[in-house]
Design an enzyme around this catalytic site. Sequence first.
Site, PDB file in Angstrom:
ATOM      1  N   ARG A  77      -2.762  -7.126   1.941  1.00 35.89           N
ATOM      2  CA  ARG A  77      -4.247  -7.757   1.160  1.00 35.89           C
ATOM      3  C   ARG A  77      -3.802  -7.933  -0.114  1.00 35.89           C
ATOM      4  NH1 ARG A  77      -2.439  -5.578  -3.227  1.00 35.89           N
ATOM      5  NH2 ARG A  77      -1.644  -3.227  -3.586  1.00 35.89           N
ATOM      6  N   SER A 178       2.886  -5.107   1.648  1.00 36.41           N
ATOM      7  CA  SER A 178       4.361  -4.846   2.558  1.00 36.41           C
ATOM      8  C   SER A 178       4.475  -3.863   3.196  1.00 36.41           C
ATOM      9  CB  SER A 178       4.877  -5.770   2.070  1.00 36.41           C
ATOM     10  OG  SER A 178       6.036  -4.737   1.273  1.00 36.41           O
ATOM     11  N   ASP A 223      -4.810   0.637   0.571  1.00 37.92           N
ATOM     12  CA  ASP A 223      -3.934  -0.237   1.245  1.00 37.92           C
ATOM     13  C   ASP A 223      -3.883  -0.868   2.525  1.00 37.92           C
ATOM     14  OD1 ASP A 223      -3.026  -0.933  -1.233  1.00 37.92           O
ATOM     15  OD2 ASP A 223      -1.505  -0.510  -1.029  1.00 37.92           O
TER      16      ASP A 223
HETATM   17  C1  GLA Z   1      -0.763   0.189  -5.349  1.00 36.97           C
HETATM   18  C2  GLA Z   1      -0.881   1.826  -3.995  1.00 36.97           C
HETATM   19  C3  GLA Z   1      -2.964   1.990  -4.176  1.00 36.97           C
HETATM   20  C4  GLA Z   1      -3.452   1.565  -4.794  1.00 36.97           C
HETATM   21  C5  GLA Z   1      -2.689   0.377  -6.367  1.00 36.97           C
HETATM   22  C6  GLA Z   1      -3.200  -0.180  -7.717  1.00 36.97           C
HETATM   23  O1  GLA Z   1      -0.297  -0.769  -4.147  1.00 36.97           O
HETATM   24  O2  GLA Z   1      -0.294   1.615  -2.837  1.00 36.97           O
HETATM   25  O3  GLA Z   1      -3.065   2.825  -3.530  1.00 36.97           O
HETATM   26  O4  GLA Z   1      -3.734   2.250  -6.125  1.00 36.97           O
HETATM   27  O5  GLA Z   1      -1.318   0.197  -6.298  1.00 36.97           O
HETATM   28  O6  GLA Z   1      -4.449   0.094  -7.488  1.00 36.97           O
END
Ligand code: GLA
Length: 436
Positions: A77, A178, A223
Site C-alpha cells: 500500500r 511488504s 496496512d
Molecule cells: C507503519 C505502521 C502503520 C502506521 C504507519 C504510520 O506503516 O505499520 O500501522 O502506523 O507506520 O502511519
Amino acid sequence: MDRAGGTPAPLRIRNADQHYKVNFSLPVFSARKAADIHSRYCALSMTYLQKLAADTANLYAKSFGRPARWIVAAPGRVNVIGEHTDYNEGFVLPTAIERYAVMAADKAPGGEKVIQIRDSSGAETAFIDLSAPVKPGAPKWSNYARGVISGMMERGLNPGGLDILLNSTVPLGGGLSSSASLEVCTATLLEAVTGRTLVPVEKALLCQKAEHEFAGVPCGIMDQFISVMGRQNNLLLLDCRSRETQLVPMNDPAVSLLIANTNVKHELANGEYGRRRAQCETACRILGAPSLRETTSEALANAKDKMDDIVFRRARHVIGEIERTVHAAEAVRNANWPAVGQLMYASHASLRDDYEVSCKELDVIVEIAEGIGIKGGVFGCRMTGGGFGGCAVALVKTELIEAISKQLAAEYKKKTGIDATIFTTRPAAGATVLKG
Ligand code: GLA
C-alpha cells in the site's frame, strides 16, 4: 468533476496553529494526452498481476516439480495522507498498489503436517510444523506467516501441510507494507485452501495481531486493512476508531500517484515507532483524553505548559494530521488536486518538524518535488509509511510522469549519491484468489 484543467476555488484549511491558503492558476491541460497515457497504463496494469501470477506458477512448477493448485495475491500500500494517526484512532487515506506478495501452493505430498515456504528471492526456506502450536521461529521473515497461520488455526482454519512458493514484488523495508502484504497473502491462501473465509475486518485484525505478537512490531491497523479491502481506482478513508471505511474514488486519468523509494532505511526505525506511540499516550494522559482523536488543538494549546515540548509537538502533529486527512479525502472527491497537494506538503512538514520521523533523503525528494511545482506537474509530495527512510509519494499530472521521474532521479542522485527507484501506480484492488 475534473478540475485539473481549471482554476480551483481558494481553500482555507486550519491546522493546529497554521493556515494554508491554496489558490493556483494552472496551465491549460491536454486532456487527450492524459487519457491516452491512462488507457495505455490501465492495459498494462491489468496484466501486471496476471503476468506476476503466471511467473509465480512457472517458478512453482520449476521449484516443486508439479503445478500449483492455488495462487493468491495481496498488495502493498501507499498512504496518501494520514501518517501516524492509525494508532491514535484517527483517519488514514491509503490505497493498495500494484505491487504484490503472491503465493502459489499445493498440498504437501504424503499428508505431512508441515507448511514449507520457499521464497523466490532466495531467502532461507521456512518449515512450519503444524503438529504443535505454531510459535515464532526462524527464519525471521517467516514470523509474519507463522503469526497468521497460528491465528487462523485458533479459529479452526487448519490447512494441513502445504508446499508454498512466495514471490513478492513489494519492496522490502520501503514503507510500502511488504510485511502486511505477506500476512494478508498468507491469510488469503489459508482461506482458499480451507474453503472458509473470515469477515474482512476480522481478517485484517488477525494479521495485525500476527505482526504484534510474532514480529514484535506494535503497528496500527492501516496496512492490513488496505491490503484486505483495497478497491481498484479508489482510496480508502479508514476511521481507525470505528473501523468504518469509505471508498474515495480516484479515477481521474489526468492525475497519478508516483512513488519514489529513497532506497535508504535508517536503523532507528523500530524503536522510534514504539517511542512515538508512548509519547502520544503521555499526551493523552495529560489531556485526560482516551485518544488524540478525542481532543482538539485548542485543548492541546491550553495544556502546553503541562507537557514537555516533544510530547506537545507529537500531539500537534497527530491532531493536525487527522484534520488534514479528512480535508484531503474531501478534496480528492472534488478532484481538487492542488488542495490535496498542499495538504500532502503540510503533512510532510509536520512529520519532519513535529513528529520527527522523516530523514534527509525523504526531505530531499520532497524539496525536489516542490521545486518542480505544479507547472512541472507535481501537485504535492510527502513521506509515506512509518518514516526514517523508505518511500515518498507524489501526486502528479499523468502526462508529465516521465519528465518528473527523470528530474527526481537525477537531482536525488546529485544531492545524495543514491539511486532512487521511481514507479507509478493506479489505486489497486485488495487481496484476491487468482487460482483455486
Ligand atoms: C507503519 C505502521 C502503520 C502506521 C504507519 C504510520 O506503516 O505499520 O500501522 O502506523 O507506520 O502511519
